[in-house]
Write an enzyme that holds these catalytic residues in place. Sequence first.
Site, PDB file in Angstrom:
ATOM      1  CG  ASP A  44      -0.447  -0.084   2.512  1.00  0.00           C
ATOM      2  OD1 ASP A  44       0.790  -0.140   2.639  1.00  0.00           O
ATOM      3  OD2 ASP A  44      -1.238  -0.088   3.485  1.00  0.00           O
ATOM      4  CB  SER A  45       4.562   1.815  -0.171  1.00  0.00           C
ATOM      5  OG  SER A  45       4.821   0.770  -1.088  1.00  0.00           O
ATOM      6  CG  ASP A  83       0.308  -4.091   1.945  1.00  0.00           C
ATOM      7  OD1 ASP A  83       0.610  -5.108   2.596  1.00  0.00           O
ATOM      8  OD2 ASP A  83       1.053  -3.102   1.840  1.00  0.00           O
ATOM      9  CE  LYS A 113       3.216  -6.043   3.455  1.00  0.00           C
ATOM     10  NZ  LYS A 113       2.740  -4.870   4.242  1.00  0.00           N
ATOM     11  CD  GLU A 115       0.601  -1.759   7.816  1.00  0.00           C
ATOM     12  OE1 GLU A 115       0.361  -0.978   8.768  1.00  0.00           O
ATOM     13  OE2 GLU A 115       1.025  -1.359   6.712  1.00  0.00           O
ATOM     14  CD  GLU A 183       8.040  -0.565   7.100  1.00  0.00           C
ATOM     15  OE1 GLU A 183       7.102  -1.286   6.712  1.00  0.00           O
ATOM     16  OE2 GLU A 183       8.216   0.616   6.699  1.00  0.00           O
TER      17      GLU A 183
HETATM   18  O1  KIV Z   1       3.520  -1.097   1.459  1.00  0.00           O
HETATM   19  C1  KIV Z   1       4.661  -1.551   1.319  1.00  0.00           C
HETATM   20  O2  KIV Z   1       5.375  -1.247   0.363  1.00  0.00           O
HETATM   21  C2  KIV Z   1       5.154  -2.478   2.331  1.00  0.00           C
HETATM   22  C3  KIV Z   1       6.594  -2.848   2.298  1.00  0.00           C
HETATM   23  C4  KIV Z   1       7.450  -1.697   2.566  1.00  0.00           C
HETATM   24  C5  KIV Z   1       6.885  -3.972   3.201  1.00  0.00           C
HETATM   25  O3  KIV Z   1       4.415  -2.875   3.171  1.00  0.00           O
END
Ligand code: KIV
Length: 259
Positions: A44-45, A83, A113, A115, A183
């Site tokens: 989600d970055s 994510d 994924k 969190e 992280e």
């Molecule tokens: O959102 C993302 O890019 C991430 C990675 C940095 C692990 O969760």
Amino acid sequence: MVVSIRQLAQWKKEQRAIAVLTAWDYISGRIVDQAGADIALVGDSLAMVALGYENTLALTLDDMVHHARAVRRGVQQALVIADLPFLSYQINSEDAMRAAGRMLKEADVQGVKLEGGYPAITTTVQRLVQAGIPVMGHVGLTPQSINQFGGFRQQGKSPDEANRILSEAKALQEAGAFSLVLEHIPTELARKITQLLTIPTIGIGAGPGCDGQVLVLADVLGLSDWQPPFAKVYAQLQQQGIEAARQFCQDVYAGSLHD
Ligand code: KIV
């Protein structure tokens, strides 16, 4: 070779490092895949690197499905994990099941994924895994909690915090997560977690003691405006792109494009 989730566990046993890069669309998916990364993570970055938001919180499930579908079309070999966005899984595990189900059914990713490792999250992880949805966990600096942390700060520095992160990591493994992102935590804590767990850990800003490493592709390529201090930058594509586009504009203004 098409990467599978079972292989990741085997690679941990063999101490074969796992390479993970993020991707946000078809082109970045192709780059990650053709570079030979084991996992293309639709992180989600992408809210920041592809959509220009300040953090990941505004991203919707529809956004994630849209981007993950594009990445999936660009990837042939790597495992594609996406994510779940903020508040698509924290409220209750029914929401989480529906959100993860959409990612698998509509975007054809192989896992999700999420969190955090507090009890409500581990219960959700357990339900997802029981329903056949592979889950990657993520502890330490979890960017969806940015407002609680007061910035992108290293986590796990005090003994209490370190113990909490360690317990969360164990609970996520217990709940059935197939892998865990660590992280921005101290190197020694990441090493300890990696040694204690049987599932592979994937570090970002967590030192060399993890089973694998992940970076945001936009940082690796020098495309992002800002990189975290732990990101290694391998190219300066933003600068090169501006230069190439500027030359095109100059050719057009000078009438020399077809010379
Ligand atoms: O959102 C993302 O890019 C991430 C990675 C940095 C692990 O969760």
